[in-house]
Scaffold this motif. Structure first.
Motif, short mmCIF file in Angstrom:
data_model
loop_
_atom_site.label_atom_id
_atom_site.label_comp_id
_atom_site.label_asym_id
_atom_site.label_seq_id
_atom_site.Cartn_x
_atom_site.Cartn_y
_atom_site.Cartn_z
N LYS A 252 -4.73 5.45 7.10
CA LYS A 252 -4.77 4.02 6.61
C LYS A 252 -5.99 3.68 5.44
O LYS A 252 -5.68 3.06 4.77
CB LYS A 252 -4.77 3.14 7.63
N LEU A 253 -6.97 4.12 5.87
CA LEU A 253 -8.09 3.98 4.98
C LEU A 253 -7.94 4.57 3.54
O LEU A 253 -8.20 3.88 2.35
CB LEU A 253 -9.33 4.31 5.68
N ILE B 21 0.78 10.08 1.92
CA ILE B 21 -0.51 10.53 1.71
C ILE B 21 -0.99 11.74 2.57
O ILE B 21 -1.63 12.77 2.16
CB ILE B 21 -1.53 9.23 1.94
N HIS B 22 -0.36 11.74 3.88
CA HIS B 22 -0.70 12.91 4.76
C HIS B 22 -0.20 14.21 4.06
O HIS B 22 -0.52 15.27 4.51
CB HIS B 22 -0.23 12.57 6.13
N ALA B 23 1.35 14.06 3.64
CA ALA B 23 1.74 15.14 3.08
C ALA B 23 1.20 15.76 1.88
O ALA B 23 0.90 17.04 1.82
CB ALA B 23 3.15 14.97 2.60
N THR C 86 0.80 -1.02 -0.04
CA THR C 86 0.07 0.00 -0.06
C THR C 86 0.96 1.21 0.02
O THR C 86 2.18 1.06 -0.02
CB THR C 86 -1.15 -0.10 1.20
N PHE C 87 0.05 2.38 0.03
CA PHE C 87 0.93 3.75 -0.11
C PHE C 87 1.43 3.96 1.23
O PHE C 87 0.82 3.66 2.36
CB PHE C 87 -0.03 4.87 -0.39
N ARG D 114 -4.80 2.47 -3.17
CA ARG D 114 -4.32 0.98 -3.66
C ARG D 114 -5.31 0.34 -4.48
O ARG D 114 -5.02 -0.12 -5.72
CB ARG D 114 -3.87 0.22 -2.38
N ILE D 115 -6.62 0.16 -4.06
CA ILE D 115 -7.78 -0.51 -4.51
C ILE D 115 -8.09 0.28 -5.79
O ILE D 115 -8.33 -0.42 -6.83
CB ILE D 115 -8.97 -0.71 -3.77
#
Length: 104
Positions: free
Chosen positions: A59-60, A11-13, A5-6, A66-67
């Motif tokens: 996380k979600l 993702i937060h950045a 996954t990422f 990813r999906i």
């Protein structure tokens, strides 16, 4: 499975960058609107925090990305295979994108 996954920090950045840009745009638009309006009493908005995000939400978000990307690649591969091509090209992604966005 977390290796596939990422990175939540990445993702937060990205989220922080978008939140910051939107906050700046909002401030700019509110500043432009203030020139043509009378000053109202007692209606101030507190700025939203752009520095943190819930760990579970990150996380979600990583899993959703990813999906989404996995599904896009699979659909594009199906189109490429139907055309007899062994390599996915940008045109294959362009063809599947409208329906993919509607499905998500």
């Amino acid at each position: 499975m977390e290796d596939n996954t990422f990175d939540p920090d990445l993702i937060h950045a990205i989220f922080k960058l978008v939140w910051t840009r939107r906050a700046l745009e909002r401030e700019k638009n509110e500043g432009a609107d203030a020139f043509g309006c009378e000053v109202g009493g007692g209606t101030s908005k507190k700025p939203k925090s752009t520095s943190s995000a819930n760990g579970n939400a990150l996380k979600l978000s990583c899993e959703l990305l990813r999906i989404f990307i996995t599904e896009a690649v699979q659909r594009a591969a199906t189109i490429a295979e139907a055309e007899g091509v062994s390599k996915i090209e940008a045109t294959h992604l362009e063809r599947i994108l409208p329906q993919l966005l509607l499905d998500f």
